[in-house]
Scaffold this motif. Structure first.
Motif, mmCIF file in Angstrom:
data_model
loop_
_atom_site.group_PDB
_atom_site.id
_atom_site.type_symbol
_atom_site.label_atom_id
_atom_site.label_comp_id
_atom_site.label_asym_id
_atom_site.label_seq_id
_atom_site.Cartn_x
_atom_site.Cartn_y
_atom_site.Cartn_z
ATOM 1 N N SER A 3 -7.835 -3.237 11.835
ATOM 2 C CA SER A 3 -7.588 -3.512 10.422
ATOM 3 C C SER A 3 -6.596 -4.658 10.281
ATOM 4 N N LYS A 4 -6.761 -5.405 9.221
ATOM 5 C CA LYS A 4 -5.864 -6.526 8.957
ATOM 6 C C LYS A 4 -4.738 -6.070 8.045
ATOM 7 N N VAL A 5 -3.567 -6.548 8.357
ATOM 8 C CA VAL A 5 -2.400 -6.255 7.522
ATOM 9 C C VAL A 5 -1.712 -7.561 7.168
ATOM 10 N N ILE A 6 -0.990 -7.494 6.072
ATOM 11 C CA ILE A 6 -0.213 -8.657 5.637
ATOM 12 C C ILE A 6 1.259 -8.271 5.691
ATOM 13 N N HIS A 7 2.065 -9.150 6.255
ATOM 14 C CA HIS A 7 3.512 -8.935 6.348
ATOM 15 C C HIS A 7 4.209 -9.935 5.437
ATOM 16 N N ALA A 8 4.963 -9.417 4.495
ATOM 17 C CA ALA A 8 5.752 -10.261 3.599
ATOM 18 C C ALA A 8 7.215 -10.148 4.017
ATOM 19 N N TYR A 9 7.845 -11.259 4.299
ATOM 20 C CA TYR A 9 9.232 -11.297 4.775
ATOM 21 C C TYR A 9 10.166 -11.614 3.615
ATOM 22 N N TYR A 10 11.277 -10.875 3.563
ATOM 23 C CA TYR A 10 12.306 -11.083 2.547
ATOM 24 C C TYR A 10 13.653 -11.205 3.245
ATOM 25 N N ASP A 11 14.564 -11.951 2.627
ATOM 26 C CA ASP A 11 15.883 -12.115 3.238
ATOM 27 C C ASP A 11 16.998 -11.479 2.416
ATOM 28 N N ASP A 12 16.636 -10.709 1.380
ATOM 29 C CA ASP A 12 17.635 -10.036 0.546
ATOM 30 C C ASP A 12 17.098 -8.668 0.147
ATOM 31 N N ASP A 13 17.932 -7.650 0.220
ATOM 32 C CA ASP A 13 17.475 -6.299 -0.102
ATOM 33 C C ASP A 13 17.188 -6.120 -1.592
ATOM 34 N N ASP A 14 17.907 -6.819 -2.459
ATOM 35 C CA ASP A 14 17.624 -6.715 -3.893
ATOM 36 C C ASP A 14 16.267 -7.320 -4.230
ATOM 37 N N VAL A 15 15.945 -8.435 -3.608
ATOM 38 C CA VAL A 15 14.639 -9.059 -3.809
ATOM 39 C C VAL A 15 13.545 -8.136 -3.271
ATOM 40 N N LEU A 16 13.808 -7.497 -2.139
ATOM 41 C CA LEU A 16 12.849 -6.547 -1.566
ATOM 42 C C LEU A 16 12.597 -5.386 -2.528
ATOM 43 N N MET A 17 13.650 -4.817 -3.092
ATOM 44 C CA MET A 17 13.484 -3.702 -4.028
ATOM 45 C C MET A 17 12.642 -4.111 -5.231
ATOM 46 N N HIS A 18 12.931 -5.301 -5.762
ATOM 47 C CA HIS A 18 12.150 -5.808 -6.890
ATOM 48 C C HIS A 18 10.686 -6.000 -6.474
ATOM 49 N N ALA A 19 10.462 -6.505 -5.261
ATOM 50 C CA ALA A 19 9.105 -6.740 -4.775
ATOM 51 C C ALA A 19 8.349 -5.426 -4.590
ATOM 52 N N VAL A 20 9.012 -4.420 -4.052
ATOM 53 C CA VAL A 20 8.363 -3.122 -3.849
ATOM 54 C C VAL A 20 7.942 -2.536 -5.192
ATOM 55 N N LYS A 21 8.814 -2.619 -6.174
ATOM 56 C CA LYS A 21 8.477 -2.089 -7.498
ATOM 57 C C LYS A 21 7.309 -2.851 -8.111
ATOM 58 N N LYS A 22 7.293 -4.169 -7.939
ATOM 59 C CA LYS A 22 6.226 -4.991 -8.498
ATOM 60 C C LYS A 22 4.890 -4.706 -7.796
ATOM 61 N N VAL A 23 4.915 -4.541 -6.493
ATOM 62 C CA VAL A 23 3.693 -4.244 -5.739
ATOM 63 C C VAL A 23 3.174 -2.858 -6.113
ATOM 64 N N LYS A 24 4.062 -1.866 -6.249
ATOM 65 C CA LYS A 24 3.635 -0.526 -6.654
ATOM 66 C C LYS A 24 3.079 -0.524 -8.079
ATOM 67 N N ASP A 25 3.675 -1.336 -8.960
ATOM 68 C CA ASP A 25 3.159 -1.439 -10.324
ATOM 69 C C ASP A 25 1.762 -2.051 -10.352
ATOM 70 N N ALA A 26 1.468 -2.920 -9.370
ATOM 71 C CA ALA A 26 0.151 -3.546 -9.275
ATOM 72 C C ALA A 26 -0.852 -2.627 -8.577
ATOM 73 N N LYS A 27 -0.436 -1.400 -8.252
ATOM 74 C CA LYS A 27 -1.301 -0.359 -7.668
ATOM 75 C C LYS A 27 -1.768 -0.677 -6.241
ATOM 76 N N TYR A 28 -0.914 -1.328 -5.463
ATOM 77 C CA TYR A 28 -1.205 -1.548 -4.047
ATOM 78 C C TYR A 28 -0.427 -0.528 -3.232
ATOM 79 N N HIS A 29 -1.013 -0.143 -2.095
ATOM 80 C CA HIS A 29 -0.356 0.823 -1.211
ATOM 81 C C HIS A 29 0.452 0.087 -0.148
#
Length: 173
Positions: A3-29
């Motif tokens: 299976s193919k996976v995508i890795h998104a790299y972040y350099d700040d934990d606050d940006v990561l938290m915002h990204a996780v919330k945005k990805v979950k809101d877009a209904k991705y697992h």
């Protein structure tokens, strides 16, 4: 087929938290998030179920208490009763106040040790296990969000770039 996976790299934990919330809101697992240190609230943002380690700890403490009671009753009352300081050992209940420190210590001992063993087994951490993190930078200063690709690679890349990812890689898992 891998299976193919995508890795998104972040350099700040606050940006990561915002990204996780945005990805979950877009209904991705989100498959996994790799962090160099614990990020408060990340498990809730990812939608992970609460841990049951506290329940197992309580059960292990009860087992330790039961073992201490049975052990002291057998050793001090049934097997080798002794008259210590003029206090005969006729029954467990008469001598129980003297046994309270031992009961406490064995309760804590069993709870702590069995909880650690349970954590390691549940997390599949054992000696000589190969590390599963996709990039060594996740142990130093980068955060990686891993998502599975299901014929939506372009959409995912656009979404992750909008969330502030500094790097995006696609790989086989």
């Amino acid at each position: 087929m891998a299976s193919k996976v995508i890795h998104a790299y972040y350099d700040d934990d606050d940006v990561l938290m915002h990204a996780v919330k945005k990805v979950k809101d877009a209904k991705y697992h989100i498959e996994e998030v790799y962090c160099p240190f614990p990020v408060h609230g990340l498990d809730k943002a990812m939608g992970l179920a609460p841990t049951r380690i506290a329940i197992t700890s309580f059960i292990y403490g009860c087992v330790g208490l039961a073992v201490s009671i049975v052990m002291m009753n057998y050793i001090m009352i049934q097997d080798w009763p002794q008259d210590i300081g003029g206090k005969p050992s006729f029954s467990y209940l008469e001598n129980m106040p003297a046994f309270v420190p031992i009961m406490f210590e064995l309760t804590v001992f069993f709870a702590a040790h069995l909880m650690v063993i349970t954590f390691y087994l549940r997390s599949k951490l054992w000696p000589f296990k190969k590390a599963e993190n996709p990039d060594v930078r996740t142990t130093d200063d980068h955060f990686v969000m891993e998502l599975a690709i299901h014929d939506n690679e372009k959409e995912l890349k656009n979404l992750l770039m909008d969330t502030g990812a500094v790097e995006i890689n696609v790989s086989e898992k």
